[in-house]
Scaffold this motif. Structure first.
Motif, PDB file in Angstrom:
ATOM      1  N   MET A 284       0.551  -1.208   0.123  1.00  0.00           N
ATOM      2  CA  MET A 284       0.144  -0.239   0.012  1.00  0.00           C
ATOM      3  C   MET A 284       0.951   1.284  -0.004  1.00  0.00           C
ATOM      4  O   MET A 284       0.346   2.471  -0.452  1.00  0.00           O
ATOM      5  CB  MET A 284      -0.696   0.104   1.228  1.00  0.00           C
ATOM      6  N   LEU A 285       1.954   1.194   0.555  1.00  0.00           N
ATOM      7  CA  LEU A 285       2.981   2.444   0.712  1.00  0.00           C
ATOM      8  C   LEU A 285       3.406   2.833  -0.749  1.00  0.00           C
ATOM      9  O   LEU A 285       3.207   4.252  -1.011  1.00  0.00           O
ATOM     10  CB  LEU A 285       3.934   2.079   1.586  1.00  0.00           C
ATOM     11  N   PRO A 286       4.107   2.059  -1.692  1.00  0.00           N
ATOM     12  CA  PRO A 286       4.424   2.803  -2.650  1.00  0.00           C
ATOM     13  C   PRO A 286       3.379   3.471  -3.661  1.00  0.00           C
ATOM     14  O   PRO A 286       3.658   4.489  -4.278  1.00  0.00           O
ATOM     15  CB  PRO A 286       5.063   1.705  -3.372  1.00  0.00           C
ATOM     16  N   PRO A 287       2.318   2.782  -3.860  1.00  0.00           N
ATOM     17  CA  PRO A 287       1.312   3.535  -4.621  1.00  0.00           C
ATOM     18  C   PRO A 287       0.767   4.948  -4.128  1.00  0.00           C
ATOM     19  O   PRO A 287       0.245   5.714  -4.827  1.00  0.00           O
ATOM     20  CB  PRO A 287       0.044   2.764  -4.913  1.00  0.00           C
ATOM     21  N   VAL A 288       0.952   5.031  -2.874  1.00  0.00           N
ATOM     22  CA  VAL A 288       0.530   6.059  -2.031  1.00  0.00           C
ATOM     23  C   VAL A 288       1.584   7.341  -2.148  1.00  0.00           C
ATOM     24  O   VAL A 288       1.365   8.578  -2.741  1.00  0.00           O
ATOM     25  CB  VAL A 288       0.008   6.054  -0.759  1.00  0.00           C
TER      26      VAL A 288
END
Length: 319
Positions: A284-288
């Motif tokens: 979830m972290l990289p796309p955000v």
């Protein structure tokens, strides 16, 4: 025997885990996850829209950025449906064949993201070390070939791993430790010799993530060597500044990825909450974060975002 194993695995049903000990708060926990996912999708769609509509951004660096945005969305999409099914108490069940498809997509896009980051490192190397040949080397045709090669390179090595998985029997617990399917999680439930999957999995990780990270390090070694030869301090800072966003993107992908691998392989007795937290941060972290970094650090993208949401443009659209 092989045929019966194959049938039993395909007919297996697994049970996904939410966040142990916090089941009564699952509906509330789903709110930040939903917001994160929506922010990630919106941010990457904005990046893609700006790169597509602004002719000034039809350059290799921004084409690779568009690839990164597509990969980010591809990496976060497969686990979302099962995650919200668990958190919203719709169903914890997932069929084996769906689980295999989910694993394939998650691991394929994870490896593809690593390959795209390597391509972006090579882009920065050519831009800084061979600026006069930049446009002639990185032609649109070559960039398209790099994108296709990155996807195929990531997907094809996974096929033997997942095909072999379909011949396993699962006679132990069918409860997975995450809200989606990961290969290293599911092989622990198999009543079979998983040595091939363990060894082959390590080889694939080494050949893909290992070589990608080595290529990124070598590219930056050459970049640093070239930057240090620039006479002016302002010139050195300007050259390094073009790499800052990419370095952040590399850290955002690799740090959680390494942490998740370490937890799975060497900290199996640690709290389930740690496993679940690392798994969700990893996806979830990289796309955000990536769209935020590039919107803040890259002048052309920042200007595109400001223009897109400018009051004048909004009012004209409403009219």
């Amino acid at each position: 025997m092989a045929t019966s194993n194959y049938s039993s695995s395909l007919s297996s049903t697994f049970y996904l885990t939410g966040i142990p000990g916090y089941e009564e708060f699952h509906h509330w926990i789903s709110i930040p996850f939903c917001l994160l996912y929506l922010v990630g999708i919106m941010g990457n769609c904005i990046i893609l829209h700006i790169v597509r509509t602004d002719p000034r951004l039809h350059e290799p660096m921004y084409y690779f950025l568009a690839m990164l945005s597509l990969t980010d969305m591809g990496m976060s999409l497969p686990p979302v449906i099962s995650l919200f099914r668990v958190l919203w108490s719709i169903s914890r069940e997932i069929q084996f064949n769906i689980c295999v498809v989910q694993m394939f997509l998650i691991h394929t896009f994870s490896f593809t993201e690593s390959s795209v980051l390597l391509a972006m490192a090579l882009d920065r190397y050519i831009a800084i070390c061979h600026p006069l040949r930049y446009a002639t080397i990185l032609t649109p045709k070559l960039i398209a070939k790099i994108g296709i090669a990155a996807l195929l390179r990531s997907a094809i090595p996974l096929i033997p791993l997942l095909v072999h998985l379909t011949f396993f029997r699962f006679c132990h617990s069918h409860v997975l430790s995450h809200s989606y399917c990961l290969h290293q999680d599911i092989i622990r439930l198999a009543c079979a010799d998983t040595k091939f999957n363990v060894i082959y999995g390590l080889v694939v990780i080494t050949m893909l993530w290992g070589l990608d990270s080595l290529g990124i390090l070598v590219s930056y070694a050459f970049i640093l060597h070239s930057v240090l030869r620039i006479a002016s301090r302002e010139g050195r800072l300007k050259a390094l500044n073009t790499c800052a966003s990419h370095i952040c993107a590399v850290l955002i992908l690799y740090v959680p990825m390494i942490g998740l691998s370490i937890v799975h392989r060497f900290a199996k007795q640690s709290s389930p909450f740690i496993h679940i937290l690392m798994a969700h941060i990893y996806l979830m972290l990289p796309p955000v974060i990536n769209p935020i970094i590039y919107s803040v650090r890259t002048k052309q993208i920042r200007q595109g975002v400001l223009l897109l949401f400018s009051p004048t443009k909004i009012s004209s659209t409403l009219m």
